[in-house]
Design an enzyme around this catalytic site. Sequence first.
Site, mmCIF file in Angstrom:
data_model
loop_
_atom_site.group_PDB
_atom_site.id
_atom_site.type_symbol
_atom_site.label_atom_id
_atom_site.label_comp_id
_atom_site.label_asym_id
_atom_site.label_seq_id
_atom_site.Cartn_x
_atom_site.Cartn_y
_atom_site.Cartn_z
ATOM 1 C CB SER A 209 -0.888 -0.025 1.251
ATOM 2 O OG SER A 209 -1.640 1.155 1.334
ATOM 3 C CB THR A 247 -11.043 5.269 -15.340
ATOM 4 O OG1 THR A 247 -12.091 4.956 -16.255
ATOM 5 C CG2 THR A 247 -10.097 6.285 -15.956
ATOM 6 C CB CYS A 334 -8.522 -1.103 11.883
ATOM 7 S SG CYS A 334 -7.187 -0.735 10.773
HETATM 8 C C1 LIG Z 1 -2.552 -0.642 6.539
HETATM 9 C C2 LIG Z 1 -2.529 -2.099 6.359
HETATM 10 C C3 LIG Z 1 -3.398 -2.745 5.451
HETATM 11 C C4 LIG Z 1 -4.460 -2.000 4.700
HETATM 12 O O1 LIG Z 1 -3.948 -1.191 3.679
HETATM 13 P P1 LIG Z 1 -4.897 -0.049 3.066
HETATM 14 O O2 LIG Z 1 -4.108 0.503 1.925
HETATM 15 O O3 LIG Z 1 -5.130 0.938 4.152
HETATM 16 O O4 LIG Z 1 -6.139 -0.734 2.611
HETATM 17 C C5 LIG Z 1 -3.291 -4.111 5.307
HETATM 18 N N1 LIG Z 1 -2.373 -4.806 5.988
HETATM 19 C C6 LIG Z 1 -1.523 -4.234 6.855
HETATM 20 C C7 LIG Z 1 -0.515 -5.063 7.567
HETATM 21 C C8 LIG Z 1 -1.576 -2.864 7.080
HETATM 22 O O5 LIG Z 1 -0.739 -2.308 7.952
#
Ligand SMILES: *Cc1c(COP(=O)(O)O)cnc(C)c1O
Length: 399
Positions: A209, A247, A334
């Site tokens: 990410s 897109t 979260c």
């Molecule tokens: C932040 C995180 C995610 C989620 O990524 P997003 O781009 O926010 O959806 C998944 N796995 C781990 C280990 C993370 O730290």
Amino acid sequence: MAEKRFVYADNSATTRISDPVLEAMLPWLKEGYGNASSIYRKGREACAAMENARNQVERALGASISKHEGPTEIYFTSGGSEADNWAIKGVAHTLAKKGKKHIVTSVFEHHAVLHTCASLEKEGFEVTYLPVDAMGMIHAEEVEKAIREDTALVSIMYANNEIGTIQPIAEIGAICHRHGVLFHTDAVQAVGNVEIDVKAQNIDLLSLSAHKLHGPKGVGALYCRRGILLPNLIDGGGQERGHRAGTENIAGIVGLGVAIEAACADIPARAARLKVLRDKLIRAFDGFDHTRLNGDPVHRLPGSVNFSFLGVEGESLLLSLDGAGISASSGSACTSGSLDPSHVLLSLGLTHEWAHGSLRLSFSDENTEADADYIIEVLPDIIRRLRAMSPLWERIITE
Ligand SMILES: *Cc1c(COP(=O)(O)O)cnc(C)c1O
């Protein structure tokens, strides 16, 4: 009394977008608005920028370089969560047709993995959730023992987002391959912090990410080794070679490319600088009254620490720290808002009392030693003040 400063120490939740990333993105939000599928110049330029970013991601992971070495192994997604969903649901649905309906993962994965597995269980898949040891480590032998004839996939996170422990990924990957099982790793916390080579480490699928490495939010990528058939998670147009419709988010993708290239440019040197801050904190609270370090002291992310302070409520701790200018986290972003302590801390065998007093401080290369010093200066007084007001603490010390 220390002079108040602002310290952002929650880089495992998200990071500040870096100036070079923002600069690289801006033209694609302004004049570079073309649709990458269009054949005129504005479209072709957007497409070229996207393919350049794809090459940057490929190089950062040791994936095959598309065009030169054939078709790509990198698919852009809306982030880490989508990449996790896609990898796990995709492999599960493909291999279910061959009678393989068993998945191995761990109890302390990110919810993007755990909830995906739970959703597959409702469809009739079986999932083995491996325990972790008291240090937050998964043992490769445990993975091997859990693999069965009908195992389709093993999904083990590279580095844990709450306690920062780093798993023996290459070893787990080798075991999977020996047994003909595909291996996925959620490497969202690892990319840019540890050196990754998907080929050398036997990784078949990997999620990442952008916003965890000074890139923009809402963009990520899935590495999927060539030859693995993944059904589409999102159907529609023919983008991403027909595998992921919609897109393309060109500005976001360009930002991811620049961010990952910068993050992976000199990992050992940056990790060494981060470890100085991390280990300063670990030393400062070593031996502090009724306090423990959560997670392995060595096999952990270079910039991340997690403590539990008995007799302290995590939420109050965060508010007091915020009052002192420090952004941190208790459990993960979260899970805050829920009253249950985090599943990660409980998986280590912590009691609810210990788990509730947890504090995660996560640094990036934008933090300085002065930030760590400031935390070390203000945190002990905050802990003492909160404990003095806590009936729980009263009970603990009189027991
Ligand atoms: C932040 C995180 C995610 C989620 O990524 P997003 O781009 O926010 O959806 C998944 N796995 C781990 C280990 C993370 O730290």
